[in-house]
Design a protein around this motif. Structure first.
Motif, PDB file in Angstrom:
ATOM      1  N   THR A 147       0.835  -1.204   0.000  1.00 32.69           N
ATOM      2  CA  THR A 147       0.000   0.000   0.000  1.00 32.69           C
ATOM      3  C   THR A 147       0.873   1.258   0.000  1.00 32.69           C
ATOM      4  N   VAL A 148       1.940   1.233   0.799  1.00 34.43           N
ATOM      5  CA  VAL A 148       2.884   2.360   0.817  1.00 34.43           C
ATOM      6  C   VAL A 148       3.500   2.544  -0.567  1.00 34.43           C
ATOM      7  N   GLN A 149       3.899   1.443  -1.194  1.00 31.54           N
ATOM      8  CA  GLN A 149       4.468   1.506  -2.545  1.00 31.54           C
ATOM      9  C   GLN A 149       3.465   2.121  -3.518  1.00 31.54           C
ATOM     10  N   PHE A 150       2.209   1.730  -3.419  1.00 30.99           N
ATOM     11  CA  PHE A 150       1.162   2.196  -4.336  1.00 30.99           C
ATOM     12  C   PHE A 150       0.983   3.709  -4.255  1.00 30.99           C
ATOM     13  N   PHE A 151       1.044   4.249  -3.042  1.00 31.11           N
ATOM     14  CA  PHE A 151       0.753   5.674  -2.865  1.00 31.11           C
ATOM     15  C   PHE A 151       1.986   6.579  -2.891  1.00 31.11           C
ATOM     16  N   THR A 152       3.179   6.025  -2.695  1.00 36.11           N
ATOM     17  CA  THR A 152       4.357   6.890  -2.588  1.00 36.11           C
ATOM     18  C   THR A 152       5.429   6.648  -3.641  1.00 36.11           C
ATOM     19  N   LYS A 153       5.411   5.500  -4.319  1.00 36.49           N
ATOM     20  CA  LYS A 153       6.479   5.189  -5.273  1.00 36.49           C
ATOM     21  C   LYS A 153       5.873   4.693  -6.590  1.00 36.49           C
ATOM     22  N   ASP A 154       6.670   4.000  -7.382  1.00 34.10           N
ATOM     23  CA  ASP A 154       6.236   3.515  -8.701  1.00 34.10           C
ATOM     24  C   ASP A 154       5.264   2.353  -8.526  1.00 34.10           C
ATOM     25  N   ASP A 209      11.848  -2.142  -6.553  1.00 28.85           N
ATOM     26  CA  ASP A 209      11.899  -1.472  -5.253  1.00 28.85           C
ATOM     27  C   ASP A 209      11.798  -2.498  -4.135  1.00 28.85           C
ATOM     28  N   SER A 210      12.494  -2.231  -3.045  1.00 28.13           N
ATOM     29  CA  SER A 210      12.514  -3.171  -1.926  1.00 28.13           C
ATOM     30  C   SER A 210      11.129  -3.348  -1.305  1.00 28.13           C
ATOM     31  N   LEU A 211      10.313  -2.282  -1.302  1.00 30.10           N
ATOM     32  CA  LEU A 211       8.963  -2.408  -0.750  1.00 30.10           C
ATOM     33  C   LEU A 211       8.131  -3.410  -1.545  1.00 30.10           C
ATOM     34  N   VAL A 212       8.339  -3.456  -2.850  1.00 31.02           N
ATOM     35  CA  VAL A 212       7.610  -4.399  -3.714  1.00 31.02           C
ATOM     36  C   VAL A 212       8.040  -5.829  -3.417  1.00 31.02           C
ATOM     37  N   ILE A 213       9.355  -6.048  -3.388  1.00 31.74           N
ATOM     38  CA  ILE A 213       9.875  -7.405  -3.178  1.00 31.74           C
ATOM     39  C   ILE A 213       9.517  -7.928  -1.788  1.00 31.74           C
ATOM     40  N   VAL A 214       9.782  -7.133  -0.764  1.00 34.91           N
ATOM     41  CA  VAL A 214       9.506  -7.588   0.611  1.00 34.91           C
ATOM     42  C   VAL A 214       8.003  -7.658   0.863  1.00 34.91           C
ATOM     43  N   GLY A 215       7.246  -6.688   0.325  1.00 39.79           N
ATOM     44  CA  GLY A 215       5.792  -6.702   0.503  1.00 39.79           C
ATOM     45  C   GLY A 215       5.158  -7.950  -0.080  1.00 39.79           C
ATOM     46  N   TRP A 216       5.514  -8.272  -1.322  1.00 36.47           N
ATOM     47  CA  TRP A 216       4.976  -9.476  -1.958  1.00 36.47           C
ATOM     48  C   TRP A 216       5.483 -10.744  -1.268  1.00 36.47           C
ATOM     49  N   ALA A 217       6.758 -10.738  -0.867  1.00 37.15           N
ATOM     50  CA  ALA A 217       7.321 -11.917  -0.198  1.00 37.15           C
ATOM     51  C   ALA A 217       6.571 -12.207   1.096  1.00 37.15           C
ATOM     52  N   MET A 218       6.239 -11.156   1.837  1.00 38.85           N
ATOM     53  CA  MET A 218       5.468 -11.350   3.064  1.00 38.85           C
ATOM     54  C   MET A 218       4.075 -11.875   2.761  1.00 38.85           C
TER      55      MET A 218
END
Length: 307
Positions: free
Chosen positions: A55-62, A188-197
């Motif tokens: 969600t953070v990735q969606f609103f703040t990054k690519d 982006d790390s938020l994408v990789i870690v977010g999906w991994a979780m």
């Protein structure tokens, strides 16, 4: 880099590291006093924290990267492997070590991962074993011995299951760190870690569905601790660490990140009143010294982002 930005980065990484360390102690409180099961906590923690990071990735990054990673078959396959054998494995083993022992020992054993990476890369002949590496490994071994025995070879001062799970946590964190490097160069790390979780939590849901819990029996205090572990100790801690890299070097962030095991030790001893012997304190100092030595090492090839 201007001074206010650096100050903001330092504040973020300090808060993130302390939140990581405290969250392990809070998890122990949930296991010990509220009979929360490891499977359920890990499943819930991964699913909720993973969703929040995306969600953070969606609103703040690519935001296009959130779905883009699945359009690359090779990257998608690596992400699933990383999720199951990296993220899920390291979270489960770490929490299991806390349940059988305490957050201080679990966190310190997990921080043996960099030493395992040094040994692995040396055996693979991908790096040269230096004098600094020798000092690092020696500090880790001495620290680990004192931490687990409190200076007595006659008996262990930590339950055997806690040691086994803690060492496995270090092994899985080493895999998590090394395997993630190519993925983090692409996305982006938020994408990789977010999906991994999310993937790890979904996989564990087949064993222990998050909705199967006696929610009515959980007091308000337990809910507050649970929110702390998931939101503050997982999602915000990781986000703050990543944001700190915008204004600090990886070396600086890694150095300050060594506050995590210190926070885990102090909260375990002062809040949960867990016994900690004199030689265990010396062992803790050795391991934290090892972490600082690694953080100060020139041009570190890998970073890892805590528990």
């Amino acid at each position: 880099m201007d001074r206010p930005a650096r100050r903001r980065g330092l504040v973020l990484v300090i808060i993130g590291a302390i939140l990581w360390g405290i969250s392990g102690t809070v998890a122990k409180k949930l296991f010990q006093y509220y009979a929360i099961e490891v499977d359920w906590l890990v499943t819930t923690r991964l699913l909720v924290a993973g969703f929040l990071l995306l969600t953070v990735q969606f609103f703040t990054k690519d935001r296009s990267q959130i779905t883009g990673v699945w359009k690359n078959k090779r990257a998608a396959a690596k992400l699933v492997i990383f999720a199951l054998f990296g993220t899920l494995a390291v979270q489960y083993t770490y929490m299991a070590s806390i349940q059988h022992g305490n957050a201080a020992v679990a966190t310190l054993l997990q921080y043996l991962a960099p030493v395992m990476i040094i040994v692995y890369l040396t055996l693979r002949k991908q790096t040269v074993f230096t004098r600094q590496d020798l000092i690092t490994v020696s500090l880790a071994l001495v620290g680990c011995f004192l931490l687990l025995t409190n200076g007595s070879v006659a008996q262990l001062s930590v339950p055997t299951p806690a040691i086994v799970w803690g060492i496995l946590s270090g092994v899985t964190l080493a895999f998590y760190t090394v395997y993630a490097v190519p993925l983090l160069k692409q996305y982006d790390s938020l994408v990789i870690v977010g999906w991994a979780m999310m993937i790890g939590g979904a996989a564990l849901s087949f064993i222990h569905p998050p909705w199967r819990a006696d929610f009515a029996a959980m007091p308000l205090e337990a809910w507050l601790y649970l929110v702390f572990v998931i939101v503050f100790g997982t999602m915000l801690a990781f986000w703050f660490y990543i944001e700190s890299l915008q204004s600090l070097s990886p070396k600086e962030s890694s150095l300050v990140g060594s506050l995590e095991p210190l926070a885990a030790v102090l909260t375990t001893v002062l809040w949960l009143k867990e016994p900690f012997g004199f030689f265990q304190w010396i062992g803790t100092t050795c391991i934290i010294g090892m972490i600082l030595l690694l953080a100060l090492k020139k041009a570190p090839s890998n970073q890892f982002t805590g528990s």
